[in-house]
Design a protein around this motif. Structure first.
Motif, short mmCIF file in Angstrom:
data_model
loop_
_atom_site.label_atom_id
_atom_site.label_comp_id
_atom_site.label_asym_id
_atom_site.label_seq_id
_atom_site.Cartn_x
_atom_site.Cartn_y
_atom_site.Cartn_z
N ALA A 139 0.81 -1.22 0.00
CA ALA A 139 0.00 0.00 0.00
C ALA A 139 0.84 1.27 0.00
O ALA A 139 0.41 2.30 -0.51
CB ALA A 139 -0.93 0.00 1.21
N LYS A 146 -2.93 3.24 -8.10
CA LYS A 146 -3.69 3.86 -7.02
C LYS A 146 -4.84 2.98 -6.56
O LYS A 146 -5.11 2.87 -5.35
CB LYS A 146 -4.21 5.22 -7.48
CG LYS A 146 -4.93 5.99 -6.38
CD LYS A 146 -5.36 7.36 -6.86
CE LYS A 146 -6.07 8.13 -5.74
NZ LYS A 146 -6.51 9.48 -6.20
N ASN A 147 -5.54 2.35 -7.50
CA ASN A 147 -6.68 1.51 -7.13
C ASN A 147 -6.23 0.34 -6.25
O ASN A 147 -6.84 0.04 -5.21
CB ASN A 147 -7.36 1.00 -8.39
CG ASN A 147 -8.65 0.25 -8.09
OD1 ASN A 147 -9.30 0.51 -7.09
ND2 ASN A 147 -9.00 -0.68 -8.96
N SER A 149 -3.42 0.20 -4.54
CA SER A 149 -2.86 0.74 -3.31
C SER A 149 -3.95 1.05 -2.29
O SER A 149 -3.80 0.77 -1.10
CB SER A 149 -2.05 1.99 -3.62
OG SER A 149 -1.54 2.58 -2.44
N ASN A 150 -5.06 1.63 -2.75
CA ASN A 150 -6.16 1.96 -1.84
C ASN A 150 -6.79 0.69 -1.25
O ASN A 150 -7.17 0.66 -0.08
CB ASN A 150 -7.21 2.79 -2.55
CG ASN A 150 -6.71 4.19 -2.87
OD1 ASN A 150 -5.78 4.69 -2.23
ND2 ASN A 150 -7.31 4.84 -3.85
N ARG A 151 -6.91 -0.34 -2.07
CA ARG A 151 -7.46 -1.60 -1.56
C ARG A 151 -6.52 -2.22 -0.53
O ARG A 151 -6.97 -2.73 0.51
CB ARG A 151 -7.70 -2.57 -2.71
CG ARG A 151 -8.86 -2.20 -3.60
CD ARG A 151 -9.18 -3.32 -4.57
NE ARG A 151 -10.34 -3.00 -5.40
CZ ARG A 151 -10.88 -3.83 -6.28
NH1 ARG A 151 -10.35 -5.04 -6.44
NH2 ARG A 151 -11.93 -3.47 -6.99
N TYR A 153 -4.48 -0.62 1.31
CA TYR A 153 -4.55 0.25 2.48
C TYR A 153 -5.68 -0.18 3.42
O TYR A 153 -5.47 -0.35 4.63
CB TYR A 153 -4.76 1.68 1.99
CG TYR A 153 -5.07 2.70 3.06
CD1 TYR A 153 -4.06 3.29 3.81
CD2 TYR A 153 -6.39 3.08 3.31
CE1 TYR A 153 -4.35 4.23 4.79
CE2 TYR A 153 -6.69 4.02 4.28
CZ TYR A 153 -5.67 4.59 5.01
OH TYR A 153 -5.97 5.53 5.98
N ARG A 154 -6.86 -0.41 2.87
CA ARG A 154 -7.99 -0.81 3.71
C ARG A 154 -7.85 -2.24 4.20
O ARG A 154 -8.23 -2.55 5.34
CB ARG A 154 -9.30 -0.64 2.93
CG ARG A 154 -9.56 0.81 2.54
CD ARG A 154 -10.98 1.03 2.07
NE ARG A 154 -11.17 2.43 1.70
CZ ARG A 154 -11.39 3.40 2.57
NH1 ARG A 154 -11.45 3.13 3.86
NH2 ARG A 154 -11.55 4.64 2.16
N ASN A 209 -13.29 7.80 4.54
CA ASN A 209 -12.95 8.05 3.14
C ASN A 209 -11.58 8.69 2.99
O ASN A 209 -11.02 8.72 1.89
CB ASN A 209 -14.00 8.96 2.50
CG ASN A 209 -15.36 8.28 2.41
OD1 ASN A 209 -15.44 7.07 2.20
ND2 ASN A 209 -16.43 9.05 2.57
N CYS A 211 -7.75 8.86 3.08
CA CYS A 211 -6.69 7.86 2.91
C CYS A 211 -5.36 8.46 3.36
O CYS A 211 -4.74 9.24 2.63
CB CYS A 211 -6.62 7.39 1.46
SG CYS A 211 -5.45 6.05 1.18
N LYS A 213 -1.80 7.37 4.18
CA LYS A 213 -0.82 6.29 4.16
C LYS A 213 0.10 6.36 5.38
O LYS A 213 0.67 5.36 5.80
CB LYS A 213 0.01 6.37 2.87
CG LYS A 213 -0.82 6.24 1.60
CD LYS A 213 -1.46 4.88 1.49
CE LYS A 213 -2.31 4.75 0.23
NZ LYS A 213 -1.50 4.80 -0.99
N GLN A 282 -12.34 16.72 2.33
CA GLN A 282 -12.44 15.39 2.92
C GLN A 282 -12.60 15.45 4.44
O GLN A 282 -12.35 14.47 5.12
CB GLN A 282 -11.19 14.57 2.57
CG GLN A 282 -11.10 14.18 1.11
CD GLN A 282 -9.88 13.32 0.83
OE1 GLN A 282 -8.78 13.63 1.29
NE2 GLN A 282 -10.06 12.26 0.07
#
Length: 343
Positions: A139, A146-147, A149-151, A153-154, A209, A211, A213, A282
């Motif tokens: 991540a 990016k897609n 990496s965001n997954r 991350y979660r 929402n 993000c 890191k 955000q």
């Protein structure tokens, strides 16, 4: 990790002996569920033995508790020793909410089952933490799409939350009663645990929402520490471990304090980043408020208080003179925040 050649088990036994059992309500419940003859309950060595077993269960699973010597009880009390152990196992099963196992025909078989259970728990924790470490590294890598990496991350927060929740269940079991009073007693017993703090920490970010890191630093430190500890204990005879992983694992275990300091610094910095994020689109006021409540818990909980209090003291020594010199009008709001913080 012990320094200066000290025996780790000796230090653990000293910590177990110094623990304040009288002010721990769990010890009262634990002792009341152990059925032993009255003449044995009055022996100091018997009480100390069960205190160490209590400390092993609730505080430090790595503490090795040696069986009581035969000289601690009389010849007439020996036939009741097996009954005492069986009653203790039943009491543990009742307190953890699990179904007691039927004792096998031999003592060896009965003693092997708990070991295999602990091994399974450690293996599960190692697998989850190793997976979290790999996903968290994925991540934070800048070249990852990016897609993805965001997954990752979660998923890192979700994996750590599951690992923390499983660890809490393994150490504290389930609530004795599913009513308001039972849940209150249960949460009072786990609210200061490090796994509970990490569980709330992960929930704070996995449902947001925003993000950040930067918030993965404590997750990476925790996973790295857990993985290194497991490898050091179970793979010392492996050729691959000794060739490639021994030095990194030794470094991690010898720098646990450094990792904890780094985690606490990152956690405090995240709090200020969330305040800054309130100026962006955000913004999330609820998340920011809940996270600062968590920081307050980290400041007060014994497992994290030392690191957080030290870092906040450094911040105070740096910021307070600047406020006094350049922005004295901030003294009133800072004082109000401090009253809330120490309340």
């Amino acid at each position: 990790m012990a320094e200066g050649g000290e025996d780790p088990q000796r230090l653990k036994k000293i910590a177990a002996a110094a623990y304040d059992y009288d002010n721990d309500s769990r010890w009262t419940d634990y002792w009341s569920n152990i059925l032993i003859p009255p003449h044995m309950a009055s022996h100091a060595e018997v009480v100390e033995h069960y205190k160490r077993k209590f400390y092993q269960r609730y505080m430090d699973p790595d503490l090795v508790v040696e069986p009581m010597s035969s000289t601690s009880s009389s010849q007439s009390a020996r036939p009741s020793a097996s009954t005492t152990n069986a009653n203790e196992q039943q009491a543990r099963s009742r307190s953890s909410g699990s179904v007691p196992r039927t004792a096998g025909p031999s003592a060896t078989t009965g003693a092997a089952n708990p070991s295999s259970v602990r091994w399974d728990q450690q293996t599960i924790q190692f697998s989850v933490n190793a997976w979290v470490f790999v996903i968290a590294v994925l991540a934070v890598l800048p070249l990852v799409p990016k897609n993805l990496s965001n997954r990752a991350y979660r998923l890192s927060f979700m994996g750590t939350a599951c690992s923390s929740l499983y660890s809490l269940y393994a150490l504290y079991g389930r609530p004795r009663a599913w009513n308001m009073q039972g849940m209150q007693v249960y949460f009072q017993s786990i609210v200061g645990a490090k796994d509970f703090i990490y569980f709330i920490y992960c929930l704070t970010f996995v449902t947001s929402n925003l993000c950040l890191k930067f918030a993965l630093i404590p997750i990476l430190c925790r996973a790295l520490e857990q993985v290194a500890k497991f490898l050091r204990r179970n793979f010392t005879r492996s050729t691959i471990y000794r060739k490639y992983l021994e030095d990194p694992c030794v470094w991690v275990e010898s720098n646990t304090t450094t990792l904890n300091i780094l985690s606490s610094q990152a956690e405090i910095a995240i709090g200020f980043l969330l305040i800054i994020s309130l100026l962006s689109w955000q913004r999330n006021f609820i998340q920011t408020f809940m996270y600062w409540q968590l920081l307050k818990l980290m400041y007060q909980a014994p497992v994290t208080a030392g690191y957080h209090q030290s870092n906040w003291s450094k911040i105070g020594r740096t910021v307070n003179p600047m406020i006094q010199r350049y922005a004295p009008f901030l003294n009133t709001p800072v004082t109000a925040v401090q009253r809330w913080w120490f309340r």
